[in-house]
Design a protein around this motif. Sequence first.
Motif, mmCIF file in Angstrom:
data_model
loop_
_atom_site.group_PDB
_atom_site.id
_atom_site.type_symbol
_atom_site.label_atom_id
_atom_site.label_comp_id
_atom_site.label_asym_id
_atom_site.label_seq_id
_atom_site.Cartn_x
_atom_site.Cartn_y
_atom_site.Cartn_z
ATOM 1 N N ILE A 12 -4.249 5.470 -4.292
ATOM 2 C CA ILE A 12 -3.855 6.814 -3.866
ATOM 3 C C ILE A 12 -4.907 7.833 -4.292
ATOM 4 O O ILE A 12 -5.279 8.720 -3.525
ATOM 5 C CB ILE A 12 -2.469 7.186 -4.427
ATOM 6 N N PRO A 57 -2.061 10.718 -9.718
ATOM 7 C CA PRO A 57 -1.673 9.410 -9.189
ATOM 8 C C PRO A 57 -1.959 8.269 -10.166
ATOM 9 O O PRO A 57 -1.613 7.122 -9.900
ATOM 10 C CB PRO A 57 -2.541 9.278 -7.942
ATOM 11 N N TYR A 98 3.202 11.072 -9.023
ATOM 12 C CA TYR A 98 3.713 10.034 -8.119
ATOM 13 C C TYR A 98 4.539 9.017 -8.896
ATOM 14 O O TYR A 98 4.150 8.581 -9.977
ATOM 15 C CB TYR A 98 2.550 9.337 -7.394
ATOM 16 N N LEU A 145 6.690 12.792 -6.343
ATOM 17 C CA LEU A 145 6.785 12.079 -5.077
ATOM 18 C C LEU A 145 6.977 10.589 -5.345
ATOM 19 O O LEU A 145 6.053 9.917 -5.809
ATOM 20 C CB LEU A 145 5.522 12.311 -4.245
ATOM 21 N N ARG A 146 8.175 10.098 -5.066
ATOM 22 C CA ARG A 146 8.438 8.656 -5.206
ATOM 23 C C ARG A 146 8.016 7.939 -3.929
ATOM 24 O O ARG A 146 8.424 8.334 -2.837
ATOM 25 C CB ARG A 146 9.936 8.400 -5.428
ATOM 26 N N THR A 147 7.230 6.895 -4.087
ATOM 27 C CA THR A 147 6.810 6.127 -2.928
ATOM 28 C C THR A 147 7.087 4.643 -3.160
ATOM 29 O O THR A 147 7.711 4.278 -4.162
ATOM 30 C CB THR A 147 5.334 6.408 -2.588
ATOM 31 N N ILE A 188 0.129 8.745 2.095
ATOM 32 C CA ILE A 188 0.609 9.452 0.899
ATOM 33 C C ILE A 188 -0.311 10.627 0.587
ATOM 34 O O ILE A 188 0.140 11.753 0.329
ATOM 35 C CB ILE A 188 0.679 8.488 -0.299
ATOM 36 N N THR A 192 0.510 14.695 0.991
ATOM 37 C CA THR A 192 0.336 15.592 -0.159
ATOM 38 C C THR A 192 -0.494 16.807 0.238
ATOM 39 O O THR A 192 -0.144 17.950 -0.083
ATOM 40 C CB THR A 192 -0.360 14.846 -1.315
#
Length: 292
Positions: A12, A57, A98, A145-147, A188, A192
């Motif tokens: 990321i 990240p 993240y 931000l949950r991915t 992602i 952002t």
Amino acid sequence: MKILLTGITGQIGWELQRTLMTVGEVIPVRRNEMDLTQPNSISGTIQQVKPDLIVNPAAYTAVDKAESEPELAMAINGIAPGIMAESAKKVGAALIHYSTDYVFDGANTTPYTESDKPNPQNIYGKTKLVGEQAIASSGVPHLILRTSWVYGLRGKNFLLTMQKLAQEREEIKVVADQIGAPTWSRVIAETTAQILSQARHHVSDFLVSKGGLYHLTASGQTSWYTFAQAIFAHDVQHSERKLQNLIAITSKEYPTAAKRPAYSLLISQKLSNTFGLFLPDWQKTLELVLSE
């Protein structure tokens, strides 16, 4: 906007270093410049740079290895984000961080929302949750931000592992009873940047009003097995393959040090409602990745 960016060699972070150039001055820091295991290194770097925004990240992402290195995983995933948040407050900066679908236990049968209660089943998920909580309780303007199931053409990820194994083996066994959404690292990063472009120059004020916790994953769902099937269906490197058989197996047939959630699908509706951003289906983005 002056942006301090960590984790620039990661999947990321590498993408963010490019996409964030459209919204501000990116100041990338490597591990030897800001060591996330050393609190003084974190706070000292932030005090020196005095950014408007910190984008983090960076993470300890070796899920199985974390079971035997819980202190190191906690230092990077749990403690460091809290120090970043407190240091950001002191210099008037905001923070983007993240997190992961592995904060959930996988007991759901419908996609997880931001209001669902986390219950991580492995050290990696537990440490990432601690990091989330530390940021949220700090009072710093933030975006978490949950991915999920992050992949791309760099680093270590499922896509690259499958491509490598297909060149080495005639048979590959892949777990078919874990459900999630593979999310391209570039999507992602671009999402952002699109969020930040809405903030214009007042990112802290923007995140005071619109910040908090959001899920950010590709649309659709799949298993690791069907993800592998799609990779080989769209991958053009057929001539280099030894692979003859792709075999679906259960999680019990593939024991790992860390327990994975059987179902970790996240829904990104809150992100869409708040920022007007809609993430593409995982299959469409996979085709894009493999066409590069």
